[in-house]
Design a protein around this motif. Sequence first.
Motif, PDB file in Angstrom:
ATOM      1  N   PHE A 104      25.399  31.704  58.326  1.00  0.00           N
ATOM      2  CA  PHE A 104      25.267  33.458  57.539  1.00  0.00           C
ATOM      3  C   PHE A 104      25.857  33.616  55.667  1.00  0.00           C
ATOM      4  O   PHE A 104      27.082  32.559  55.333  1.00  0.00           O
ATOM      5  N   LYS A 105      25.261  33.950  55.306  1.00  0.00           N
ATOM      6  CA  LYS A 105      25.331  34.118  54.005  1.00  0.00           C
ATOM      7  C   LYS A 105      25.538  35.345  53.265  1.00  0.00           C
ATOM      8  O   LYS A 105      24.402  36.083  54.054  1.00  0.00           O
ATOM      9  N   ILE A 106      26.319  36.011  52.098  1.00  0.00           N
ATOM     10  CA  ILE A 106      25.938  37.175  51.253  1.00  0.00           C
ATOM     11  C   ILE A 106      26.508  36.959  50.060  1.00  0.00           C
ATOM     12  O   ILE A 106      27.266  36.499  49.892  1.00  0.00           O
ATOM     13  N   LYS A 107      25.173  37.819  49.300  1.00  0.00           N
ATOM     14  CA  LYS A 107      25.337  37.446  48.017  1.00  0.00           C
ATOM     15  C   LYS A 107      25.511  38.820  47.037  1.00  0.00           C
ATOM     16  O   LYS A 107      24.885  39.775  47.842  1.00  0.00           O
ATOM     17  N   GLN A 108      26.149  38.962  46.115  1.00  0.00           N
ATOM     18  CA  GLN A 108      26.698  40.273  45.254  1.00  0.00           C
ATOM     19  C   GLN A 108      26.221  39.858  43.896  1.00  0.00           C
ATOM     20  O   GLN A 108      27.477  38.677  43.752  1.00  0.00           O
ATOM     21  N   SER A 109      25.486  39.942  43.220  1.00  0.00           N
ATOM     22  CA  SER A 109      25.132  39.604  42.123  1.00  0.00           C
ATOM     23  C   SER A 109      25.881  40.826  40.739  1.00  0.00           C
ATOM     24  O   SER A 109      26.635  41.080  41.480  1.00  0.00           O
ATOM     25  N   ASN A 110      26.193  40.269  39.691  1.00  0.00           N
ATOM     26  CA  ASN A 110      27.581  40.362  39.025  1.00  0.00           C
ATOM     27  C   ASN A 110      26.729  40.161  37.458  1.00  0.00           C
ATOM     28  O   ASN A 110      26.382  39.616  37.325  1.00  0.00           O
ATOM     29  N   THR A 111      27.180  41.715  36.901  1.00  0.00           N
ATOM     30  CA  THR A 111      27.583  42.061  35.387  1.00  0.00           C
ATOM     31  C   THR A 111      28.656  41.925  34.685  1.00  0.00           C
ATOM     32  O   THR A 111      28.518  42.290  33.355  1.00  0.00           O
ATOM     33  N   ARG A 112      29.490  42.460  35.513  1.00  0.00           N
ATOM     34  CA  ARG A 112      31.056  43.063  35.052  1.00  0.00           C
ATOM     35  C   ARG A 112      31.919  41.443  34.831  1.00  0.00           C
ATOM     36  O   ARG A 112      31.549  40.848  35.243  1.00  0.00           O
ATOM     37  N   ALA A 113      32.701  42.298  33.828  1.00  0.00           N
ATOM     38  CA  ALA A 113      33.145  41.194  32.734  1.00  0.00           C
ATOM     39  C   ALA A 113      35.006  41.018  33.766  1.00  0.00           C
ATOM     40  O   ALA A 113      35.176  42.477  34.050  1.00  0.00           O
ATOM     41  N   ALA A 114      35.373  39.765  34.117  1.00  0.00           N
ATOM     42  CA  ALA A 114      36.508  39.829  34.396  1.00  0.00           C
ATOM     43  C   ALA A 114      37.486  40.030  32.897  1.00  0.00           C
ATOM     44  O   ALA A 114      37.752  38.555  32.077  1.00  0.00           O
ATOM     45  N   THR A 115      38.751  40.842  32.993  1.00  0.00           N
ATOM     46  CA  THR A 115      39.003  40.440  31.524  1.00  0.00           C
ATOM     47  C   THR A 115      40.593  40.783  31.360  1.00  0.00           C
ATOM     48  O   THR A 115      41.014  41.361  33.021  1.00  0.00           O
ATOM     49  N   LEU A 116      41.795  40.562  31.051  1.00  0.00           N
ATOM     50  CA  LEU A 116      42.794  40.485  31.407  1.00  0.00           C
ATOM     51  C   LEU A 116      43.281  41.873  32.302  1.00  0.00           C
ATOM     52  O   LEU A 116      44.487  41.905  32.941  1.00  0.00           O
ATOM     53  N   ALA A 117      43.130  42.904  30.912  1.00  0.00           N
ATOM     54  CA  ALA A 117      43.211  44.091  31.204  1.00  0.00           C
ATOM     55  C   ALA A 117      42.421  44.862  32.113  1.00  0.00           C
ATOM     56  O   ALA A 117      43.283  45.551  33.250  1.00  0.00           O
ATOM     57  N   ALA A 118      41.187  44.919  31.991  1.00  0.00           N
ATOM     58  CA  ALA A 118      40.737  45.059  34.437  1.00  0.00           C
ATOM     59  C   ALA A 118      39.771  43.412  34.446  1.00  0.00           C
ATOM     60  O   ALA A 118      38.699  43.512  34.267  1.00  0.00           O
ATOM     61  N   PRO A 119      40.532  42.725  35.552  1.00  0.00           N
ATOM     62  CA  PRO A 119      40.389  41.455  36.214  1.00  0.00           C
ATOM     63  C   PRO A 119      39.032  42.098  37.660  1.00  0.00           C
ATOM     64  O   PRO A 119      38.876  43.361  37.191  1.00  0.00           O
ATOM     65  N   LEU A 120      38.059  41.521  37.368  1.00  0.00           N
ATOM     66  CA  LEU A 120      37.390  41.651  38.448  1.00  0.00           C
ATOM     67  C   LEU A 120      37.503  41.936  39.483  1.00  0.00           C
ATOM     68  O   LEU A 120      38.020  41.060  40.478  1.00  0.00           O
ATOM     69  N   HIS A 121      36.878  42.891  40.383  1.00  0.00           N
ATOM     70  CA  HIS A 121      36.895  43.247  41.646  1.00  0.00           C
ATOM     71  C   HIS A 121      35.301  43.092  42.476  1.00  0.00           C
ATOM     72  O   HIS A 121      34.860  43.488  42.200  1.00  0.00           O
ATOM     73  N   LEU A 122      35.421  42.117  43.084  1.00  0.00           N
ATOM     74  CA  LEU A 122      33.836  42.003  44.141  1.00  0.00           C
ATOM     75  C   LEU A 122      33.945  42.351  45.167  1.00  0.00           C
ATOM     76  O   LEU A 122      34.565  40.958  45.712  1.00  0.00           O
ATOM     77  N   SER A 123      33.186  43.325  45.764  1.00  0.00           N
ATOM     78  CA  SER A 123      33.699  43.227  47.294  1.00  0.00           C
ATOM     79  C   SER A 123      32.345  42.859  47.855  1.00  0.00           C
ATOM     80  O   SER A 123      31.099  43.808  47.891  1.00  0.00           O
ATOM     81  N   LEU A 124      32.714  42.236  49.143  1.00  0.00           N
ATOM     82  CA  LEU A 124      31.270  41.882  49.630  1.00  0.00           C
ATOM     83  C   LEU A 124      31.613  42.336  51.044  1.00  0.00           C
ATOM     84  O   LEU A 124      32.393  42.165  51.515  1.00  0.00           O
ATOM     85  N   PRO A 125      31.020  42.565  52.367  1.00  0.00           N
ATOM     86  CA  PRO A 125      30.749  43.267  53.461  1.00  0.00           C
ATOM     87  C   PRO A 125      30.944  41.873  54.290  1.00  0.00           C
ATOM     88  O   PRO A 125      30.515  40.809  54.246  1.00  0.00           O
ATOM     89  N   LEU A 126      32.020  41.842  55.453  1.00  0.00           N
ATOM     90  CA  LEU A 126      31.921  40.966  56.338  1.00  0.00           C
ATOM     91  C   LEU A 126      32.568  41.318  57.319  1.00  0.00           C
ATOM     92  O   LEU A 126      32.927  42.021  57.806  1.00  0.00           O
ATOM     93  N   GLU A 127      31.187  40.959  58.463  1.00  0.00           N
ATOM     94  CA  GLU A 127      31.281  41.437  59.340  1.00  0.00           C
ATOM     95  C   GLU A 127      33.694  41.199  60.408  1.00  0.00           C
ATOM     96  O   GLU A 127      33.607  40.275  60.407  1.00  0.00           O
ATOM     97  N   ALA A 128      33.636  42.158  61.327  1.00  0.00           N
ATOM     98  CA  ALA A 128      35.008  41.491  61.769  1.00  0.00           C
ATOM     99  C   ALA A 128      35.628  40.564  62.409  1.00  0.00           C
ATOM    100  O   ALA A 128      35.872  40.433  63.231  1.00  0.00           O
ATOM    101  N   GLN A 129      34.042  40.462  63.453  1.00  0.00           N
ATOM    102  CA  GLN A 129      33.825  39.323  64.401  1.00  0.00           C
ATOM    103  C   GLN A 129      33.571  38.451  63.493  1.00  0.00           C
ATOM    104  O   GLN A 129      34.665  36.895  63.687  1.00  0.00           O
ATOM    105  N   THR A 130      33.074  37.893  62.720  1.00  0.00           N
ATOM    106  CA  THR A 130      33.041  36.868  61.424  1.00  0.00           C
ATOM    107  C   THR A 130      34.548  36.534  61.151  1.00  0.00           C
ATOM    108  O   THR A 130      35.134  35.755  61.362  1.00  0.00           O
TER     109      THR A 130
END
Length: 487
Positions: free
Chosen positions: A338-364
């Motif tokens: 099982f794999k799930i991948k999220q592409s990204n172009t957003r930057a993590a900065t000190l003022a605005a850290p990166l928050h990247l959410s990926l879905p995950l089934e409750a059973q997993t």
Amino acid sequence: MVTRRSVLKAVAAGSAITAFSGILPGVKAFAQTGLRKRRSVNNMSLDDPDLETYRDFVGLMRDKPQTDLVSWTGFANQHGDANDFKYCPHGDWYFLPWHRGFVEMYEKAAAVLTNNPEFAMPYWDWTTLRQLPAAFTDKTYKGKPNSLYVPSRGDEASMIRNVLTGPYTLTDALVGPKVIESIYKETVYEAFGTSRNPKQNNLDPKWVPMGGGNQGILERTPHNNIHNNIGAYMPNSNSPRDPIFMMHHGNIDRIWAYWNALGRKNSDDPLWLNMPFTNNYISPDGKFYTKVVKDLQSTSALGYTYDNIPKPDNKKVDALRTQNLTALFDPAQKSTLFKIKQSNTRAATLAAPLHLSLPLEAQTLQEVLKPVAENTEGRELVALISDIKISDNVQAIRVFINRETVNQDVPDTDPHYVTTLGFLKHGGDHGLPSTIVNLTEALKNISKTNNLTNDEITVQLLPVPKPGVATTAVGDVVPASIELAFI
């Protein structure tokens, strides 16, 4: 026994070096005494024979014309010069064997050039001594300049080591018991060290310094962060110009030997075993030589051991987990992973850290969180953080999951904290760094606080600024993607 001092004087006077064929002078005596034992420098007296041999060797190599192959700069340039890495691999599965051969190159040369065939390269165990050993910080030794000391020098004023306190402290998050426990607990070589470049399909030596794999916990946390925290030469491609390099990599090599002694197995893939490091190393008589990975697996085959090698722990290897991890690193392996991948172009900065959410089934998620029997492995969740662009003024990257807010003040003891990533700067064709991060322990810690309230995992990246960089001037961190895998 001929003293090293007299031999040094003879060499300085121009005496010839015995031709080198990969076997040290005095090999008969060596055969009688057994394996050379590499010992921790932490508690060595300043006049310990092995430490004195290394100090003499460094001084001798620095006194040579630095354009010579057999010189302090000549040897270091096989790793990399001031501009970029040459043969040294970071970010792929050759990282450990290549550096074993590199440290051995210095060990053999020191033994020959100081006429001490019993010499064993010391190592610095930074898990118990989190400051540089005194032998490397004293400016003088017996009233003369200490060749192991790296001072500020002329127009290289930036080449001065850091004191490992304050922002440069080797914290528990970098070298503490939990980090070391996680390293030894791992049973799959490519997750323990670093994984292959997934595009590799042959034994062309060009793959060795190319990178492209996922850095495991040993490389991307203690190894890289220690290089960066020491400063001076150490974060750079010419890092072997600092004599502490050999002590640091001696400890990395010891950890690999310790891991093997516990019963962990290296890769058996021919693309790993049969890779030649063609003419990557230099003998004491100035000739290039080659080592093959399969000949660098065993320290005893190379004539040395360490002073604290354990007995096997008889840890049971989880076949399904091994299969899943292997499939994660090797595209040729078929898997229902099982794999799930999220592409990204957003930057993590000190003022605005990166928050990247990926879905995950409750059973997993429940499979990851459920209790497991003693001496068995449950299912785990890992994240692959790939092709990370990192600004030059970023020292490290702290990783969290599922925390409402992330900032510099959140301690490493927070249940949402995962790890601290460090990467060495690479240019040329080495590519951007990638890493594998195990989220399982943090998920279990969070579940104890009842803070897992949804069916998604949010991976959070927070840049750590280099000391002295204004918070408003800190650059950013941009991963190309984050991928979750249920192993």
